[in-house]
Design an enzyme around this catalytic site. Structure first.
Site, short mmCIF file in Angstrom:
data_model
loop_
_atom_site.label_atom_id
_atom_site.label_comp_id
_atom_site.label_asym_id
_atom_site.label_seq_id
_atom_site.Cartn_x
_atom_site.Cartn_y
_atom_site.Cartn_z
N ALA A 127 16.63 -29.18 6.32
CA ALA A 127 16.34 -28.80 7.53
C ALA A 127 15.87 -27.07 7.49
O ALA A 127 16.43 -26.44 6.26
CB ALA A 127 17.80 -28.58 8.32
N GLU B 49 18.57 -36.92 3.83
CA GLU B 49 18.99 -37.61 4.95
C GLU B 49 17.86 -38.57 5.64
O GLU B 49 18.10 -39.56 6.06
CB GLU B 49 19.51 -36.81 6.06
CG GLU B 49 21.11 -36.05 5.63
CD GLU B 49 21.52 -35.02 6.38
OE1 GLU B 49 20.67 -34.03 6.75
OE2 GLU B 49 22.54 -35.15 7.05
N GLY C 156 18.43 -32.24 4.74
CA GLY C 156 17.81 -33.16 5.80
C GLY C 156 16.78 -34.01 4.85
O GLY C 156 16.61 -35.18 5.84
N GLU D 162 23.88 -28.61 0.91
CA GLU D 162 24.60 -27.76 2.21
C GLU D 162 25.82 -26.57 2.23
O GLU D 162 25.96 -25.53 2.76
CB GLU D 162 24.82 -28.47 3.72
CG GLU D 162 23.93 -29.43 4.15
CD GLU D 162 23.24 -30.61 3.67
OE1 GLU D 162 23.73 -30.88 2.49
OE2 GLU D 162 22.43 -31.30 4.27
#
Ligand code: CAA
Length: 256
Positions: free
Chosen positions: A65, A113, A110, A133
């Site tokens: 992200a 993911e 992300g 993260e």
């Protein structure tokens, strides 16, 4: 909509989405999710697209992200950022056609993911996977806490998320996170071969198999087996299924 981040190509019943924001290693920001949702609006009703491939431009699949976008957020904004991403990835997962992640490079946070929301992952030897993260003092927000354990088992999910370790494509293959590893220059060729295989013979049964497998995993065994039997039975009203079996018995290739 004019896409700024997605590059879309549709040929031979296969749609390829290339995420192209190489200056930020294809990090996922709100504009990416808006564009992907718009693309999914167009794709969902289309019957001519049989397989979707997602890949990244440059040395990265997706490096996570967008940290620059997240940094100033408060808790409400963080929640909205997470749920918007989760809902978009759920839509991707629920598409009727198979979705292949062609993982060309970094698939971190992300990015990992996104790859996990695809039906399977084919990785270049140069790809790297991880949920880093913890290095940012946060937990994953696009459902890695759920999909990673379902794909690789509880121990591997806890290991990757709690250690924030980045692993190679071969390690990801051993964990079951990746289905195949290729030489970098052969990645797209290999992915297209698989896509064409699924788009070809018997392709009318592919979305049914995908739905039964995906829906069945959240049911108990008995309910899921019943779902399979119901869908198995329905096929016998379909000419394509009849033709598949008839051709076998007549020792010829089916005419679909
Ligand atoms: N968000 C925003 N920008 C990013 C980014 C990210 N996730 N990852 C890389 N970039 C940017 C860098 O800031 C850099 O920009 P500038 O050139 O303007 O400085 C550019 O992309 C190139 O990156 P690097 O110079 O760092 O490239 P590198 O080859 O040295 O390192 C890397 C590559 C190891 C992937 C490193 O970029 C990195 O660690 N990136 C962050 C990975 C990460 O932590 N991802 C998880 C994000 S959080 C998340 O995803 C939460 C969630 O689940 C919702």
């Amino acid at each position: 909509m004019e896409y700024q981040i997605l590059k879309i190509q549709i040929a031979d019943c296969i749609a390829t989405v290339t995420i192209s924001r190489p200056a930020a290693l294809n990090a996922l920001n709100t504009n990416f999710f808006k564009e992907l949702n718009h693309f999914l609006d167009d794709l969902e009703p289309r019957e001519d697209v049989k397989v979707l491939v997602i890949t990244g431009e440059g040395k990265s699949f997706v490096a996570g992200a967008d940290i620059a976008e997240m940094a100033p957020m408060n808790s409400d904004e963080g929640y909205a950022f997470s749920t918007f991403g989760q809902r978009t990835f759920d839509r991707l997962e629920q598409l009727p056609m198979p979705v292949i992640a062609a993982v060309n490079g970094y698939a971190l946070g992300g990015g990992c993911e996104l790859a996990m929301a695809c039906d399977f992952r084919i990785a270049s030897k140069l790809a790297k996977f991880g949920q880093p993260e913890m290095n940012l003092g946060m937990i994953p927000g696009y459902a890695a806490t759920q999909r990673l354990s379902r794909l690789t088992g509880l121990g591997n999910a806890l290991y990757l998320i709690l250690t924030a370790e980045t692993i190679t494509a071969d390690d990801a293959l051993r964990m079951g996170l990746v289905q195949k590893v290729t030489e970098p220059e052969l990645l797209m060729e290999e992915v297209m071969k698989l896509a064409l295989k699924m788009a070809g013979n018997g392709s009318q049964a592919v979305p049914v198999a995908k739905r039964v497998i995906r829906e069945g995993i959240s049911m108990n065994f008995g309910e899921a087996s019943e779902l399979e039997a119901v869908e198995f039975g329905k096929q016998f009203d379909r000419t394509a299924t009849k033709e598949g079996m008839k051709a076998f018995l007549e020792k010829r290739k089916p005419v679909w």
